[in-house]
Motif scaffolding. Structure first.
Motif, PDB file in Angstrom:
ATOM      1  N   SER A  91       0.159  -1.597  -0.120  1.00 47.68           N
ATOM      2  CA  SER A  91       0.215   0.688   0.219  1.00 47.68           C
ATOM      3  C   SER A  91       0.719   1.000  -0.029  1.00 47.68           C
ATOM      4  O   SER A  91       0.888   1.902  -1.260  1.00 47.68           O
ATOM      5  CB  SER A  91      -0.737  -0.124   1.190  1.00 47.68           C
ATOM      6  OG  SER A  91      -1.764   1.264   1.636  1.00 47.68           O
ATOM      7  N   ALA A  92       1.961   1.361   0.727  1.00 41.77           N
ATOM      8  CA  ALA A  92       2.870   2.727   0.643  1.00 41.77           C
ATOM      9  C   ALA A  92       3.515   2.464  -0.618  1.00 41.77           C
ATOM     10  O   ALA A  92       3.531   4.117  -1.099  1.00 41.77           O
ATOM     11  CB  ALA A  92       3.871   2.118   1.620  1.00 41.77           C
ATOM     12  N   GLU A  93       3.552   1.246  -0.958  1.00 41.21           N
ATOM     13  CA  GLU A  93       4.667   1.430  -1.935  1.00 41.21           C
ATOM     14  C   GLU A  93       3.369   2.106  -3.689  1.00 41.21           C
ATOM     15  O   GLU A  93       4.143   2.839  -4.439  1.00 41.21           O
ATOM     16  CB  GLU A  93       5.738   0.195  -3.056  1.00 41.21           C
ATOM     17  CG  GLU A  93       6.551   0.256  -1.471  1.00 41.21           C
ATOM     18  CD  GLU A  93       7.499   1.205  -1.753  1.00 41.21           C
ATOM     19  OE1 GLU A  93       7.689   1.458  -3.252  1.00 41.21           O
ATOM     20  OE2 GLU A  93       8.579   0.740  -0.722  1.00 41.21           O
ATOM     21  N   TYR A  94       2.478   1.507  -3.371  1.00 39.55           N
ATOM     22  CA  TYR A  94       1.835   1.556  -4.617  1.00 39.55           C
ATOM     23  C   TYR A  94       1.617   3.431  -4.398  1.00 39.55           C
ATOM     24  O   TYR A  94       1.234   4.025  -5.684  1.00 39.55           O
ATOM     25  CB  TYR A  94      -0.030   1.457  -3.898  1.00 39.55           C
ATOM     26  CG  TYR A  94      -0.680   1.794  -5.384  1.00 39.55           C
ATOM     27  CD1 TYR A  94      -1.105   1.068  -6.573  1.00 39.55           C
ATOM     28  CD2 TYR A  94      -1.352   2.361  -5.366  1.00 39.55           C
ATOM     29  CE1 TYR A  94      -2.286   0.966  -7.274  1.00 39.55           C
ATOM     30  CE2 TYR A  94      -2.692   2.501  -6.339  1.00 39.55           C
ATOM     31  CZ  TYR A  94      -2.674   2.247  -7.149  1.00 39.55           C
ATOM     32  OH  TYR A  94      -3.643   2.020  -7.907  1.00 39.55           O
ATOM     33  N   GLU A  95       1.452   3.989  -3.032  1.00 41.78           N
ATOM     34  CA  GLU A  95       1.237   5.106  -3.136  1.00 41.78           C
ATOM     35  C   GLU A  95       1.802   6.115  -3.538  1.00 41.78           C
ATOM     36  O   GLU A  95       1.467   7.063  -4.225  1.00 41.78           O
ATOM     37  CB  GLU A  95       0.890   5.948  -1.035  1.00 41.78           C
ATOM     38  CG  GLU A  95       0.461   6.798  -0.989  1.00 41.78           C
ATOM     39  CD  GLU A  95       0.002   7.207   0.417  1.00 41.78           C
ATOM     40  OE1 GLU A  95      -0.529   8.087   0.245  1.00 41.78           O
ATOM     41  OE2 GLU A  95       0.582   6.365   1.383  1.00 41.78           O
ATOM     42  N   HIS A  96       3.224   5.356  -3.167  1.00 36.34           N
ATOM     43  CA  HIS A  96       4.080   6.531  -4.095  1.00 36.34           C
ATOM     44  C   HIS A  96       4.608   6.486  -6.056  1.00 36.34           C
ATOM     45  O   HIS A  96       4.806   7.448  -5.814  1.00 36.34           O
ATOM     46  CB  HIS A  96       5.618   5.961  -3.526  1.00 36.34           C
ATOM     47  CG  HIS A  96       6.750   6.484  -4.267  1.00 36.34           C
ATOM     48  ND1 HIS A  96       7.535   7.282  -3.904  1.00 36.34           N
ATOM     49  CD2 HIS A  96       7.554   5.301  -5.504  1.00 36.34           C
ATOM     50  CE1 HIS A  96       8.197   7.935  -4.771  1.00 36.34           C
ATOM     51  NE2 HIS A  96       8.207   6.703  -6.241  1.00 36.34           N
ATOM     52  N   PHE A  97       3.751   5.152  -6.177  1.00 36.23           N
ATOM     53  CA  PHE A  97       3.170   4.882  -7.545  1.00 36.23           C
ATOM     54  C   PHE A  97       2.490   6.350  -8.175  1.00 36.23           C
ATOM     55  O   PHE A  97       2.250   6.480  -8.696  1.00 36.23           O
ATOM     56  CB  PHE A  97       3.034   4.143  -8.315  1.00 36.23           C
ATOM     57  CG  PHE A  97       4.816   3.385  -8.186  1.00 36.23           C
ATOM     58  CD1 PHE A  97       5.820   3.631  -9.112  1.00 36.23           C
ATOM     59  CD2 PHE A  97       4.864   2.340  -7.530  1.00 36.23           C
ATOM     60  CE1 PHE A  97       7.404   2.523  -8.395  1.00 36.23           C
ATOM     61  CE2 PHE A  97       6.319   1.231  -7.156  1.00 36.23           C
ATOM     62  CZ  PHE A  97       7.107   1.349  -8.110  1.00 36.23           C
ATOM     63  N   TYR A  98       1.060   6.402  -7.263  1.00 39.18           N
ATOM     64  CA  TYR A  98       0.038   6.936  -7.410  1.00 39.18           C
ATOM     65  C   TYR A  98       0.624   7.768  -7.238  1.00 39.18           C
ATOM     66  O   TYR A  98      -0.060   9.108  -7.944  1.00 39.18           O
ATOM     67  CB  TYR A  98      -0.765   6.476  -6.493  1.00 39.18           C
ATOM     68  CG  TYR A  98      -2.572   7.201  -6.945  1.00 39.18           C
ATOM     69  CD1 TYR A  98      -3.511   6.966  -7.494  1.00 39.18           C
ATOM     70  CD2 TYR A  98      -2.824   7.936  -5.307  1.00 39.18           C
ATOM     71  CE1 TYR A  98      -4.212   7.903  -7.800  1.00 39.18           C
ATOM     72  CE2 TYR A  98      -4.004   9.182  -5.994  1.00 39.18           C
ATOM     73  CZ  TYR A  98      -4.393   8.856  -7.245  1.00 39.18           C
ATOM     74  OH  TYR A  98      -5.700   9.385  -7.228  1.00 39.18           O
ATOM     75  N   ASN A  99       0.874   9.100  -6.238  1.00 41.46           N
ATOM     76  CA  ASN A  99       1.540  10.276  -6.656  1.00 41.46           C
ATOM     77  C   ASN A  99       2.352  10.970  -7.261  1.00 41.46           C
ATOM     78  O   ASN A  99       1.861  11.929  -8.253  1.00 41.46           O
ATOM     79  CB  ASN A  99       2.201  10.489  -4.895  1.00 41.46           C
ATOM     80  CG  ASN A  99       1.440  10.458  -3.422  1.00 41.46           C
ATOM     81  OD1 ASN A  99       0.171  10.533  -3.877  1.00 41.46           O
ATOM     82  ND2 ASN A  99       1.812  10.218  -2.655  1.00 41.46           N
ATOM     83  N   GLU A 100       3.301   9.869  -7.896  1.00 43.66           N
ATOM     84  CA  GLU A 100       4.809   9.913  -8.800  1.00 43.66           C
ATOM     85  C   GLU A 100       3.634  10.355 -10.525  1.00 43.66           C
ATOM     86  O   GLU A 100       3.638  11.523 -11.438  1.00 43.66           O
ATOM     87  CB  GLU A 100       5.187   8.943  -9.095  1.00 43.66           C
ATOM     88  CG  GLU A 100       6.551   9.573  -9.805  1.00 43.66           C
ATOM     89  CD  GLU A 100       7.447   8.761 -10.102  1.00 43.66           C
ATOM     90  OE1 GLU A 100       7.665   7.674 -10.805  1.00 43.66           O
ATOM     91  OE2 GLU A 100       8.431   8.586  -8.708  1.00 43.66           O
ATOM     92  N   ALA A 101       2.853   9.633 -10.681  1.00 44.81           N
ATOM     93  CA  ALA A 101       1.839   9.555 -11.605  1.00 44.81           C
ATOM     94  C   ALA A 101       0.733  10.715 -11.749  1.00 44.81           C
ATOM     95  O   ALA A 101       0.662  10.764 -12.557  1.00 44.81           O
ATOM     96  CB  ALA A 101       0.991   8.865 -11.870  1.00 44.81           C
ATOM     97  N   ASN A 102       0.568  10.473 -10.703  1.00 45.28           N
ATOM     98  CA  ASN A 102      -0.597  12.057 -10.597  1.00 45.28           C
ATOM     99  C   ASN A 102       0.411  13.510 -10.420  1.00 45.28           C
ATOM    100  O   ASN A 102      -0.677  14.173  -9.984  1.00 45.28           O
ATOM    101  CB  ASN A 102      -1.271  12.515  -9.394  1.00 45.28           C
ATOM    102  CG  ASN A 102      -2.787  11.165 -10.216  1.00 45.28           C
ATOM    103  OD1 ASN A 102      -3.184  10.871 -10.759  1.00 45.28           O
ATOM    104  ND2 ASN A 102      -2.567   9.202  -9.271  1.00 45.28           N
ATOM    105  N   GLU A 103       1.500  13.538 -10.015  1.00 42.33           N
ATOM    106  CA  GLU A 103       2.241  14.753 -10.034  1.00 42.33           C
ATOM    107  C   GLU A 103       1.440  15.802  -8.610  1.00 42.33           C
ATOM    108  O   GLU A 103       1.875  16.731  -8.942  1.00 42.33           O
ATOM    109  CB  GLU A 103       1.325  15.980 -11.138  1.00 42.33           C
ATOM    110  CG  GLU A 103       2.814  15.034 -12.197  1.00 42.33           C
ATOM    111  CD  GLU A 103       2.879  16.134 -13.566  1.00 42.33           C
ATOM    112  OE1 GLU A 103       2.939  16.906 -13.507  1.00 42.33           O
ATOM    113  OE2 GLU A 103       2.589  15.916 -14.448  1.00 42.33           O
ATOM    114  N   GLN A 104       2.057  14.591  -7.350  1.00 45.75           N
ATOM    115  CA  GLN A 104       1.156  14.856  -6.219  1.00 45.75           C
ATOM    116  C   GLN A 104       2.030  14.587  -4.983  1.00 45.75           C
ATOM    117  O   GLN A 104       2.934  14.228  -5.760  1.00 45.75           O
ATOM    118  CB  GLN A 104      -0.109  15.085  -5.612  1.00 45.75           C
ATOM    119  CG  GLN A 104      -0.788  13.139  -5.290  1.00 45.75           C
ATOM    120  CD  GLN A 104      -1.587  13.141  -5.532  1.00 45.75           C
ATOM    121  OE1 GLN A 104      -3.033  14.109  -5.814  1.00 45.75           O
ATOM    122  NE2 GLN A 104      -2.061  12.347  -5.200  1.00 45.75           N
TER     123      GLN A 104
END
Length: 177
Positions: A91-104
């Protein structure tokens, strides 16, 4: 194990992004992380060598029904490989990829007093210009030790505009002379 969690998260994010369900996967993972982290019986179950692979998979199917199919597929793989305890790390790693893709990115703003919504928005706008992120998810934390000013943390970068830091800098400069 963190490398494994990162690979699972990256694969899940890629599939979720392709299928247009990355937002709901993130929400589901956030919920799973909270529930799984707090439930000791889940940890005992996940680590019990006497529980069969089929029992783990059936447990996942019953317990987590309703999550998106890519996430369900991953949970079944985790159950099969006895890696269910990796859910919080994934979950923590997914959040990193999610934030990076959404530029947040998450931003922690420490201040001596609770900042108003307007002050938080102004700080957010200033740091969006400075960092290039499209969005900052801001949390205001009260820290009386700062004396005044603010200290912000974005990812692993700290911007310290506190009076406490200014006094430390003055002290260092005086000591060097």
């Amino acid at each position: 194990m963190m490398i494994i969690a990162k690979k699972y998260a990256e694969s899940l994010f890629e599939v979720g992004h392709e299928q247009g369900v990355s937002d709901s996967i993130k929400k589901d993972l956030d919920t799973l992380k909270t529930v799984v982290s707090a439930d000791q019986s889940f940890h005992r179950f996940a680590e019990d060598p006497q529980v069969s692979k089929q029992s783990r998979i059936e447990f996942v199917e019953k317990t987590f029904k309703g999550v998106n199919q890519p996430l369900m597929n991953l949970l079944k793989i985790l159950a099969e490989r006895k890696h269910l305890e990796l859910i919080p790390a994934i979950s923590a790693e997914y959040e990193h990829f999610y934030n990076e893709a959404n530029e947040q990115q998450y931003m922690k703003v420490e201040s001596v007093y609770a900042l108003s919504d307007e002050e938080i928005n102004d700080i957010g706008k200033a740091f969006i210009k400075r960092t290039g992120y499209k969005r900052l998810l801001i949390e205001n934390i009260i820290n009386k030790d700062l004396i005044g000013g603010i200290r912000t943390t974005i990812g692993t970068t700290v911007y310290d505009g506190s009076v406490q830091n200014s006094l430390k800098e003055i002290s260092k400069a005086v000591q060097q002379q």
